[in-house]
Enzyme design. Sequence first.
Site, mmCIF file in Angstrom:
data_model
loop_
_atom_site.group_PDB
_atom_site.id
_atom_site.type_symbol
_atom_site.label_atom_id
_atom_site.label_comp_id
_atom_site.label_asym_id
_atom_site.label_seq_id
_atom_site.Cartn_x
_atom_site.Cartn_y
_atom_site.Cartn_z
ATOM 1 N N ASN A 4 78.805 17.627 60.434
ATOM 2 C CA ASN A 4 78.794 18.825 61.264
ATOM 3 C C ASN A 4 78.963 18.363 62.717
ATOM 4 O O ASN A 4 78.010 17.908 63.344
ATOM 5 C CB ASN A 4 77.451 19.537 61.056
ATOM 6 C CG ASN A 4 77.362 20.823 61.840
ATOM 7 O OD1 ASN A 4 78.228 21.135 62.659
ATOM 8 N ND2 ASN A 4 76.300 21.570 61.597
ATOM 9 N N ARG A 36 82.266 20.529 58.403
ATOM 10 C CA ARG A 36 82.073 21.926 58.770
ATOM 11 C C ARG A 36 83.081 22.267 59.866
ATOM 12 O O ARG A 36 83.207 21.544 60.848
ATOM 13 C CB ARG A 36 80.658 22.115 59.310
ATOM 14 C CG ARG A 36 80.439 23.514 59.810
ATOM 15 C CD ARG A 36 79.122 23.624 60.543
ATOM 16 N NE ARG A 36 79.001 24.971 61.061
ATOM 17 C CZ ARG A 36 78.203 25.296 62.057
ATOM 18 N NH1 ARG A 36 77.471 24.371 62.659
ATOM 19 N NH2 ARG A 36 78.137 26.537 62.471
ATOM 20 N N HIS A 93 78.650 31.277 60.612
ATOM 21 C CA HIS A 93 77.488 30.878 59.802
ATOM 22 C C HIS A 93 77.669 31.247 58.326
ATOM 23 O O HIS A 93 76.694 31.380 57.585
ATOM 24 C CB HIS A 93 76.191 31.590 60.274
ATOM 25 C CG HIS A 93 75.661 31.105 61.582
ATOM 26 N ND1 HIS A 93 74.987 31.953 62.444
ATOM 27 C CD2 HIS A 93 75.683 29.900 62.180
ATOM 28 C CE1 HIS A 93 74.611 31.277 63.519
ATOM 29 N NE2 HIS A 93 75.032 30.026 63.376
ATOM 30 N N ARG A 100 73.336 32.703 74.298
ATOM 31 C CA ARG A 100 74.481 33.626 74.245
ATOM 32 C C ARG A 100 73.998 35.065 74.380
ATOM 33 O O ARG A 100 72.949 35.425 73.846
ATOM 34 C CB ARG A 100 75.229 33.487 72.918
ATOM 35 C CG ARG A 100 75.935 32.171 72.772
ATOM 36 C CD ARG A 100 76.811 32.164 71.518
ATOM 37 N NE ARG A 100 77.051 30.807 71.099
ATOM 38 C CZ ARG A 100 76.856 30.359 69.864
ATOM 39 N NH1 ARG A 100 76.464 31.172 68.912
ATOM 40 N NH2 ARG A 100 77.082 29.102 69.585
ATOM 41 N N GLU A 132 73.195 23.959 54.854
ATOM 42 C CA GLU A 132 74.651 24.020 54.964
ATOM 43 C C GLU A 132 75.284 22.733 54.470
ATOM 44 O O GLU A 132 76.356 22.748 53.868
ATOM 45 C CB GLU A 132 75.045 24.286 56.431
ATOM 46 C CG GLU A 132 74.727 25.709 56.852
ATOM 47 C CD GLU A 132 74.581 25.883 58.348
ATOM 48 O OE1 GLU A 132 73.596 25.355 58.900
ATOM 49 O OE2 GLU A 132 75.431 26.539 58.959
#
Length: 399
Positions: free
Chosen positions: A8, A90, A179, A240, A383
């Site tokens: 990742n 990823r 995601h 964010r 993940e």
Amino acid sequence: MEKTIAINAGSSTLKFKLFEMPEEKVISSGTVDRIGIPGSNFTIKTTDGKKVEIDQPIKNHEEAVNLLLKELLKLDIIKDYSEITGVGHRVVAGGEIFQDSALIDDKVLKQIEDLKEYAPLHNPANATGIRAFKKVLPDITSVAVFDTSFHETLPEKNYLYSIPYEYYEKYGARKYGAHGTSHQYVAGRAAKMMGKPLEELKIITLHLGAGSSITAIKDGKSFDTSMGFTPLAGITMATRSGDIDASLVVYLMQKLNITNPEDILTILNKKSGLLGLSGMSPDLRDIIDAAEKGEHRAQMAIDIFVNNIVKYIGSYATEMGGLDGIVFTAGIGENSVPMREKITSKLGIFNVKLDQALNEKRGERFISAEDSAVQVMVIPTDEELAIARDVEKFKKMGD
Ligand code: ADP
């Protein structure tokens, strides 16, 4: 023993997990931090669980990959590179091109690079990670797993913005979400826990971390999701802004004399959210501490975060025409007892009832009371495991 590594790569980080497959046993994991920034370091866990830290300058992702591979040998985690037969990367943005994970060849790599406008902070870093691995281990099964793929099933009514339709046709201006690997993984686990096929359930998954997103899953598919064209949209995140009125972007550019659009995007991506509201930290733990000491702005940031989340839950339950399960996952979702309590306490309209004792435990579990109309779960996301499983699928296809 065959091993698969899940990678990742972020803009300045590279996280990895090395699995023995098909046993799905984690034999090592680690993070390269501050790539290209002073103070780079590498942390790696060995097979006996010991943590090794290496502080040295790491200029770019290629150096990070080289260091990681070298240390795997040096620390005796692997005896030879030939043990690693697969790598899964990823990739944040797959646009409309990648409806599923893909075996990486030159064409796929170029497509990932060409999608950089969709994820300027992420896709270039993902591509550099892929290149670096290809250089050292050119012949292993190399797979790209896209954050957006799970959301390919969004219906038109949920992925289109109300702007001239030709912008979608010409420029791909639409919602892609993110995601996806995490939402898909925890939804699958939730269905197992609930003892029903995912296709028969209406589930809302709350991935609440530094980046946060919410997904409505209906008929076993992603039906709506809070992130948008990029991961900037949706709920308030660590740094964010989440959803805002687009006119405010232009207004603020004028007020702040900003001429480069990148500068306003930096403010919205890096200086907003919980950090911007609280003025103190992007980390919810600090904000909760400050709120307990009576800091108004910290309390306000928490209230806005919670309110954003319950607004999405309300609208997604309405859109799906019902709600069977809610899943909490990622850094905040998995670890914050008070945030789960605050969020579920606002869901009385759905007859959601929390079991306080279960909420305080750890690990994968139900946290709703027996008589709750909606089952609420905490499911640690993985993940990397989902990525490694996808690599296995491609390995089998090649056999
Ligand atoms: P990323 O989006 O980087 O993968 P993670 O899912 O690892 O993020 O989540 C990291 C975030 O989780 C951090 O911003 C941190 O504030 C938050 N977090 C972790 N533990 C807790 C906790 N106990 N309480 C509140 N927030 C937490």
